[in-house]
Design a protein around this motif. Sequence first.
Motif: not given
Length: 154
Positions: A58-61, A64-67, A81-82, A127-128
Amino acid sequence: MTSEPSAGRPETEPRAETTRSTWALATSAQVAQLSGWLAFAGSMLGLLGIFNIITGITALARPDYFLVDAGRLLVFNYPVWGGIWLALGIVQVAAGVGVVYGRSWARFIGIDLAALCAIGHLVFLTAFPLWSVLVIALSVMVIYGLVVRSAPSR
């Protein structure tokens, strides 16, 4: 038909007492069974590894998913981080399999990996937050399960 042999006839079926003592000609070393705590810790370590692999992907792809955006992270950015979560997750899954199979090296590596995972998620907290707190709690449970000495299950 009586269960007792007659005095004139030889016994056709051996009794259970004599069969039990003569059927095994060689002894084998007893294999210690995996304790409940080790089975739990190994499976949870593997599950944490899968969680970290998913977080890494998720962090690689989709950063923008994180807060928060990458500038608000304590250290590094999302692609770094990914890579960290992906590598840590793969090694955690391997160590979890090793713990389930009763390998002592996997217990020590699992303790270290769970501690690294907890520290990493503490740094990744902004981030999460809720997910990081959950993973930290699971990491502490894994460490406890790998450290506690319990009797083997039967």
